[in-house]
Design an enzyme around this catalytic site. Structure first.
Site, PDB file in Angstrom:
ATOM      1  N   LYS A  33       1.045  -1.350  -0.054  1.00  0.00           N
ATOM      2  CA  LYS A  33       0.164   0.223  -0.176  1.00  0.00           C
ATOM      3  C   LYS A  33       0.857   1.000  -0.024  1.00  0.00           C
ATOM      4  CE  LYS A  33      -4.055  -1.501  -0.232  1.00  0.00           C
ATOM      5  NZ  LYS A  33      -5.616  -0.929  -1.105  1.00  0.00           N
ATOM      6  N   ASP A  50      -7.896   0.650   6.388  1.00  0.00           N
ATOM      7  CA  ASP A  50      -8.054  -0.513   7.833  1.00  0.00           C
ATOM      8  C   ASP A  50      -6.854  -0.348   8.386  1.00  0.00           C
ATOM      9  OD1 ASP A  50     -11.016  -1.947   7.633  1.00  0.00           O
ATOM     10  OD2 ASP A  50     -10.108  -3.448   5.294  1.00  0.00           O
TER      11      ASP A  50
END
Ligand code: PLP
Length: 406
Positions: free
Chosen positions: A75, A123
């Site tokens: 990410k 998240d």
């Protein structure tokens, strides 16, 4: 469970806009941007040859994104890249001229960045990337986290100077709340999921992920024949599959999207033949994959270029973490977080099921590419599930028994 892609779009070309977002030209630019990052280094590509023999395939190569840009997950490539691109665009508008990434720290560009606030729901991993990107350019970051995000993960984001905002409910609730507050306050939402009318920025996030695919192709002795990628909203799966389709067209590797059985929004969309929002169930240990609705753009790409969809169970994910931590003799140990080993979990499931194995042609000629999408981004959880700390695993001092006993 396994499902062939039977959606009406399967096999049709990607839309031009998606092919441009994920094509080689864009990916080259992403890698150029990375050269301006202090801690940039290609992540390792690890060969698991003993495991490949055990599973009856020619090779398994796994890209270890636990080492990416000091953030512990792939990410790191997406959110921070999108933030940099958005700041450069804002600077171009303000200064009335082209502004290259080399000028990121020029006073006039930093002045523009300082006036910006980037926001997202997360998240854990995406928020860290956006916060890191904001710190890099000198912008402010506001990160929305739902009730299930662990305190360790929140602290890891706050370390980059981001304002943290807790939201009651699920990930989807935090996405909606982030969009609402951002609209109210004039902040820029940098989301890794897309919805009608909001596609471009998530497209940039996915574009950022293409760097890992180009790296991997350079590191691999031969092009893979099969790729298994885990999915939350489908961004990383679409980034990899879309790049492969743009680069290799009809000769691309077989691509399998992998969902947790408890949050299988891509699998259920494939079953329905169109993107669906699924009901919330029990939480999954694969915390980063707990999403209930595919990203619009990711689905548009995967419905065209993914060949199959699979689900894995809770125990499969934990077994894969342990298999990577305590490998077969000759294979190196890999630290994979709860969502990191899910591609491997699917490969193991597929090779152990004669019907899936045959359907996918997973035979002794198969060269499989996987991504360990995260290291131990929650070290305490890692120790609880694997029975050893990430440091112990890295040092190779974990016995098979320690992991088996857990
Ligand atoms: C470690 C890890 N793996 C996989 C994913 C799934 O990515 P996407 O939501 O783009 O499908 C995520 C998403 O946050 C993640 O953090």
């Amino acid at each position: 469970m396994f499902l062939h892609n039977n959606t009406p779009e399967y096999g049709t070309p990607m839309l031009d806009i998606d092919a441009a977002t994920l094509g080689v030209e864009a990916a080259v630019e992403v890698e150029r941007f990375l050269t301006f990052r202090d801690n940039h280094a290609p992540t390792p590509l690890i060969s698991l040859s003993a495991l490949a023999s055990r599973l009856g395939v020619a090779s398994i190569h796994i890209k270890d994104e636990g080492h990416r840009l000091g953030l512990g997950s792939f990410k790191a490539l997406g959110g921070s890249y999108a933030v940099v691109r958005l700041v450069l665009e804002a600077a171009e508008k303000a200064l009335g001229r082209a502004v290259d990434v080399q000028e990121l720290h020029a006073p006039e560009v930093m002045r523009v960045a300082r006036a910006m606030t980037v926001a997202c729901a997360t998240d854990g991993n995406h928020g860290r990337s956006v916060a890191q990107g904001a710190q890099l350019v000198g912008a402010k970051a506001a990160i929305f986290v739902h009730a299930g995000v662990s305190d360790e993960r929140v602290a890891a984001i706050a370390r980059f100077g981001a304002e943290m905002i807790r939201v009651d409910g699920t990930y989807d609730d935090s996405v909606r709340e982030a969009a609402r507050v951002a609209e109210e306050r004039g902040w820029t939402i940098v989301s890794d999921t897309s919805w009608p009318g909001y596609e471009r920025i998530p497209g940039l996030v996915m574009q950022g992920y293409t760097a890992l695919v180009r790296e991997a192709l350079r590191q691999m002795p031969e092009r893979p024949t099969h790729i298994f990628v885990q999915s939350g909203v489908g961004g990383i799966a679409a980034g990899v599959a879309g790049f492969m389709a743009a680069e290799f067209g009809g000769n691309r590797p077989k691509f399998i999207v992998v969902d947790p059985a408890r949050a299988a929004c891509l699998f259920e969309s494939a079953k329905a033949g169109h993107a669906v929002r699924i009901a919330h169930g029990e939480p999954t240990v694969m915390a980063m994959l707990e999403c209930y609705e595919p990203s619009l753009v990711a689905w548009r790409i995967l419905s065209r270029v993914a060949d199959g969809f699979m689900t894995v169970d809770e125990a499969d994910a934990v077994s894969a973490m342990r298999a990577l931590a305590t490998p077969l003799t000759g294979d190196p140990a890999i630290v994979a977080g709860e969502s990191g080993g899910v591609g491997l979990a699917a490969l193991i499931k597929a090779t152990c099921d004669p019907a899936i194995k045959a359907a996918l042609g997973l035979d002794e000629g198969a060269r499989v590419f996987l991504i360990n999408t995260e290291g131990a981004t929650d070290p305490e959880k890692y120790r609880e599930l694997v029975g050893a700390t990430p440091q112990e695993v890295q040092a190779g001092i974990v016995s098979h028994c320690a992991a088996e006993e857990k």
